[in-house]
Design a protein around this motif. Structure first.
Motif: not given
Length: 251
Positions: A18-19, A22-23, A27, A49, A52-53
């Motif tokens: 997830v990190r 996002k980095r 989306d 979820s 942001d994602l």
């Protein structure tokens, strides 16, 4: 109208994934692990979820037997579908459920749809994968030729089995994708899109590492341990399916 960047097929999901997603400006990702039932995938997708994602549940279905397997990626399933059904039986079930039906890695080694299967099921297929992080350039060219031959839209994904590959290849839609239903509609309604990827030496190294991972993915030992004894929860004879798919099972 805002662009949405989607990694359409990943096998791994945790906080590190997830990190990284996002980095890298994603989306959404589609989480579709092998030999995992849809309810479990859905629960894990919800857990990771956030605002942001979006994590969308998917199933990369393993059709046919180990020796003649062909994979198909389904998004938007309403009911669980097991692995190890005939290809025709699997495609009929996906059509019944009005899922988005995607062909990952066509004619890639021994796990992708061949051109004959794509032609036979052209009316059910929504898109063909023309790039992923396991491809070498000749694989991508071949996949693009197949998509063009059959007039099918394209998509791309990291096809990540390793956390470090998330976001190396993605599909950008020229619209906002905020829910699973939005993504299904984008594929089934043929929304405008572009297949994009990162570049440079690090990207090439990550692609090579993903390709090397195929040694385990295609090992008979993995299959023998998981499938032949009937221990996988996605075997069609498992009690979860109440015998609905017994006649379509290849094992």
């Amino acid at each position: 109208m805002s662009e949405s960047r989607i990694d359409v097929h990943v096998k791994v999901l945790d906080q590190r994934v997830v990190r990284r997603a996002k980095r890298y400006g994603l989306d959404a990702v589609v989480y579709a692990p092998h030999f995992t039932r849809l309810p479990e995938i859905r629960a894990r997708a919800r857990a990771f979820s956030d605002d942001d994602l979006l994590v969308v549940p998917g199933r990369e279905l393993f059709t046919g037997s180990w020796r003649d397997r062909q994979h198909v990626l389904a998004i938007g399933l309403s009911d669980p579908v097991p692995d190890f059904l005939t290809l025709d039986g699997t495609m009929a079930e996906l059509r019944r459920q009005n899922a988005a039906v995607l062909v990952p890695h066509p004619e890639f080694l021994n796990v992708g749809f061949d051109a004959a299967a794509i032609g036979r099921h052209r009316a059910t297929i929504d898109a063909v994968e023309v790039d992923n992080a396991k491809y070498w350039p000749h694989h991508a060219r071949r996949a693009r030729e197949i998509a063009d031959r059959f007039g099918l839209s394209a998509f791309g994904s990291s096809y990540a089995h390793r956390r470090g590959t998330i976001g190396e290849v993605w599909t950008a839609f020229d619209e906002s994708i905020e829910t699973e239903a939005d993504l299904v509609a984008a594929f089934t309604e043929d929304a405008p899109r572009w297949v994009q990827r990162r570049r440079g030496a690090i990207h090439r190294a990550r692609r090579a590492a993903e390709f090397a991972h195929l040694g385990y993915e295609n090992s008979w030992g993995k299959f023998d341990r998981l499938v032949l004894p009937g221990r996988t929860a996605t075997h069609p004879h498992h009690e979860h399916y109440d015998g609905r798919f017994d006649e379509l099972s290849v094992y």
